[in-house]
Enzyme design. Structure first.
Site, short mmCIF file in Angstrom:
data_model
loop_
_atom_site.label_atom_id
_atom_site.label_comp_id
_atom_site.label_asym_id
_atom_site.label_seq_id
_atom_site.Cartn_x
_atom_site.Cartn_y
_atom_site.Cartn_z
N LYS A 8 -12.77 31.66 18.25
CA LYS A 8 -11.73 31.69 19.30
C LYS A 8 -10.55 30.86 18.88
CE LYS A 8 -12.43 27.26 20.82
NZ LYS A 8 -11.48 26.17 20.53
N MET A 103 -12.33 26.20 16.10
CA MET A 103 -12.43 27.63 16.43
C MET A 103 -13.79 27.97 17.03
SD MET A 103 -10.26 29.49 13.44
CE MET A 103 -9.86 30.90 14.49
N ALA A 104 -14.52 26.93 17.46
CA ALA A 104 -15.80 27.09 18.18
C ALA A 104 -16.86 27.81 17.34
CB ALA A 104 -15.60 27.80 19.52
N SER A 107 -20.39 26.81 18.45
CA SER A 107 -20.66 27.44 19.75
C SER A 107 -20.94 28.93 19.56
CB SER A 107 -19.47 27.27 20.68
OG SER A 107 -19.21 25.91 20.90
N ASP A 144 -17.95 25.70 25.21
CA ASP A 144 -17.33 26.88 24.62
C ASP A 144 -18.33 28.01 24.36
OD1 ASP A 144 -15.05 25.36 24.58
OD2 ASP A 144 -14.95 25.15 22.40
#
Ligand code: C5P
Length: 306
Positions: A8, A103-104, A107, A144
């Site tokens: 993301k 940018m996760a 997650s 996230d």
């Protein structure tokens, strides 16, 4: 069982006051892009995690834990506990999303592991862990993680875990400049609090940007470029001053918008088209302001079985 999951970029990251639980109230507009990790789960006597860079990707996976410190391992354990089964799976994580890059990626891997393990261990027609249950487990794992399940473009409230899809039109084209080394998310939030205290700023409850929502709904890349904001950016720039040069280079090369992604250090540049993104990528490469460059588009879907 292989699940592909996107990185993301935050289109708006507005950080409110520090809460009693150590988190901040956010307005966090997430946008999933076509830079993806893959997590494969296969039956195994015991839980085992392996991490490698995806083919052709230059992600440095050396710092990623392979034990229970890996968020994907915690996801697998959570699914096993909910289903009342032993966590008998080997998880192979192939990374193209930068590690500790804002940018996760961690997650994303956790979200993929949730989906892969839930499918692997429960093949009922009406599975015990449906979408709503997986979203709940995702929120337990991290702020996230729910978005990595959902994908697209979404407004996250609370810690960022309470999601509402945002209306978007068309596709947006991005270039991401990866940096050498990562940044710790808690350290960047701490630095943000410290900076605000030093300036005597009292953060107010954040609001969703109308300008941003309009740009998304009308597919207006120029408008989107002008509406990108990240309250964590000043803190990330203090912790990694070299990023100033990276952002400036992208702006000079005509990026419609340039900002640090989440807690950084990855920088995101919005382009007018795929062609413009290719030019921007070449220009940034020639300027020597990034450890690696990646082109991607968004929005794309969340964790998907392939
Ligand atoms: O939820 P997650 O574990 O991903 O958050 C990592 C860290 O980021 C938290 O420990 C906290 O320091 C910071 N954070 C925050 N406010 C949020 C989300 C994350 O302060 N809304």
């Amino acid at each position: 069982m292989t699940v592909r999951v996107p990185a993301k970029v935050n289109l708006q990251l507005s950080v409110g006051p520090l809460r009693d639980d150590g988190y901040h109230d956010l307005v966090n507009v997430f946008h999933a892009v076509s830079l993806t990790d893959e997590v494969t789960a296969v039956p195994s006597e015991r839980l085992h995690i392996s991490v490698e860079a995806a083919p052709r990707s230059r992600v440095d996976v050396a710092g990623v834990p392979t034990g229970r410190g890996n968020l994907a391992a915690r996801a697998a354990l959570l699914v096993a506990a909910r289903l009342g089964v032993e966590p008998q799976a080997a998880l192979r994580i192939r990374k193209a999303i930068p590690v500790a890059g804002g940018m996760a990626g961690g997650s994303a891997d956790a979200a993929a592991a949730l989906v892969a393990c839930a499918r692997l261990w429960d093949d009922r027609e009406d599975p015990l862990l449906g979408r709503a249950e997986l979203l709940e487990l995702a929120a337990e794992l991290g702020s996230d993680v729910p978005f990595a399940l959902v994908g697209g473009t979404a407004v996250g409230l609370g810690r960022g875990e309470r999601l509402t899809p945002a209306l978007t039109r068309g596709t947006f084209h991005w270039v991401f400049a990866l940096a050498e080394g990562g940044l710790s998310t808690p350290a960047v939030y701490d630095e943000c609090d410290r900076l605000r205290a030093a300036r005597g700023e009292r953060p107010r409850s954040p609001k969703v940007s109308e300008e941003l929502m309009t740009a998304l709904a009308t597919g207006d890349a120029k408008g989107l470029g002008g509406a990108l904001t990240n309250d964590l950016q000043p803190a990330a720039l203090l912790l990694k001053p070299a990023l100033r040069r990276t952002l400036a280079a992208g702006r000079d090369l005509g990026a419609l918008g340039a900002l640090v992604s989440g807690s950084g250090p990855t920088c995101a540049f919005l382009a007018e088209s795929d062609e413009h993104a290719a030019d921007l990528e070449a220009g940034l490469d020639a300027a020597g302001v990034a450890a690696a460059l990646v082109r991607a588009h968004g929005p794309v879907s969340g964790a998907t079985i392939i």
